[in-house]
Write an enzyme that holds these catalytic residues in place. Structure first.
Site, PDB file in Angstrom:
ATOM      1  NE  ARG A 101      42.320  43.717  24.915  1.00 61.07           N
ATOM      2  CZ  ARG A 101      41.206  44.228  24.413  1.00 61.07           C
ATOM      3  NH1 ARG A 101      40.136  44.391  25.200  1.00 61.07           N
ATOM      4  NH2 ARG A 101      41.141  44.601  23.154  1.00 61.07           N
ATOM      5  CE  LYS A 136      24.353  34.903  44.170  1.00 61.60           C
ATOM      6  NZ  LYS A 136      23.018  34.524  43.666  1.00 61.60           N
ATOM      7  CE  LYS A 168      23.150  33.456  51.388  1.00 62.43           C
ATOM      8  NZ  LYS A 168      22.146  34.373  50.813  1.00 62.43           N
ATOM      9  CD  GLU A 198      18.688  33.260  52.030  1.00 67.82           C
ATOM     10  OE1 GLU A 198      19.483  33.910  51.331  1.00 67.82           O
ATOM     11  OE2 GLU A 198      18.744  32.020  52.181  1.00 67.82           O
ATOM     12  CG  ASP A 219      16.278  33.154  48.810  1.00 66.00           C
ATOM     13  OD1 ASP A 219      16.759  33.874  47.911  1.00 66.00           O
ATOM     14  OD2 ASP A 219      16.494  31.940  48.898  1.00 66.00           O
TER      15      ASP A 219
END
Length: 283
Positions: A101, A136, A168, A198, A219
């Site tokens: 597994r 992410k 950001k 950004e 963005d």
């Protein structure tokens, strides 16, 4: 396609095996399989896709059976058809069944990331844009998932917060503006550290252009805004790399690439990829 080193991968595999084996090990195999039973099997793809993570097979199996024989029948980055054998295994039956597994979870996950990445790469073929991943990723699996992105033909964005400076929206809000944030970053960055910022509007973009960062992330710009940003940057003698991000899907990525941006970063490559159907068959 060179995978991450075993030194980086072994803790991930050990944790996954420990999670599955728990305190008492594989009760089913121990109860049903006589000690010393040998087993031969193949890990096979049930559906077409792109191979990734096959090097995990020898590492995983040999943690439970150091004498097991593991033969890779495909290579990472290879396009595969459904029904194709990817890995041949031979060893202690209880060890192979206990590893099953963990192997299928990891390899299926990574093949899924590579397969989805290949879809995005194929969608922008013929343009100058390249497909990149993001941070992410599944916690603990970043190195593996980013390897899978490369297997699919994509490229890696930064691996972590220590790779590069990426300013950001929240950094900009705290620092007091785009220009102030870029200047502060330039003042503290080493000569090998790239600076990306950004921006959310063309106004912010113009300010960023004046500060000469290495990369500007556009963005959630619409197509008209992306084209305008590319045109404005082209007036400079040496323009920054332009990266489009936000709202990217397989339906939109080709049009985004056609605007002239250099990079398209896609969080879905790692946060939304479906695992490829992989199975272990006894032979």
């Amino acid at each position: 396609m060179t995978p991450p080193p075993d030194l980086l991968l072994e803790p991930v595999v050990r944790l996954a095996l420990a999670e599955d084996l728990g305190r008492a090990g594989d009760l089913t195999a121990t109860a049903c399989v006589p000690p010393g039973t040998r087993m031969r099997g193949v890990i096979a793809a049930r559906a077409p896709g792109v191979a990734a993570g096959l090097g995990l097979a020898p590492l995983t199996v040999r943690l439970l059976d150091p004498d097991a024989r593991v033969e890779l029948l495909a290579t990472d980055g290879q396009a595969i058809e459904g029904g194709v054998a990817l890995v041949r295994l031979e060893g202690d039956a209880c060890a192979l069944l206990a590893a099953e597994r963990t192997l299928l979870n990891l390899i299926g996950r990574l093949c899924g990331v590579a397969t989805l990445t290949r879809c995005y790469v194929d969608a922008v073929a013929g343009t100058a844009a390249r497909i990149a991943d993001t941070r992410k990723t599944t916690p603990g699996l970043r190195a593996l998932e980013k390897h899978a992105v490369r297997c699919g033909g994509g490229m890696n964005h930064r691996f972590g917060l220590d790779d590069a400076i990426l300013i950001k929206d929240n950094h900009i809000a705290v620092c007091g503006g785009v220009a102030a944030a870029i200047r502060a970053a330039r003042a503290s960055a080493g000569h090998l550290v790239r600076v990306e910022v950004e921006v959310d509007t063309l106004g912010q973009f113009d300010v960023a252009l004046g500060e000469r960062p290495d990369v500007i992330m556009l963005d959630n710009f619409d197509l008209a805004q992306l084209r305008e940003a590319v045109a404005r940057a082209a007036r400079l003698p040496a323009r920054p790399v332009l990266e489009a991000s936000g709202g990217v899907s397989l339906d939109t990525v080709r049009d985004i690439a056609a605007t002239g941006v250099d990079v398209i970063s896609v969080g879905a490559l790692t946060h939304s990829a479906a695992a490829l159907d992989i199975g272990l068959d006894v032979i």
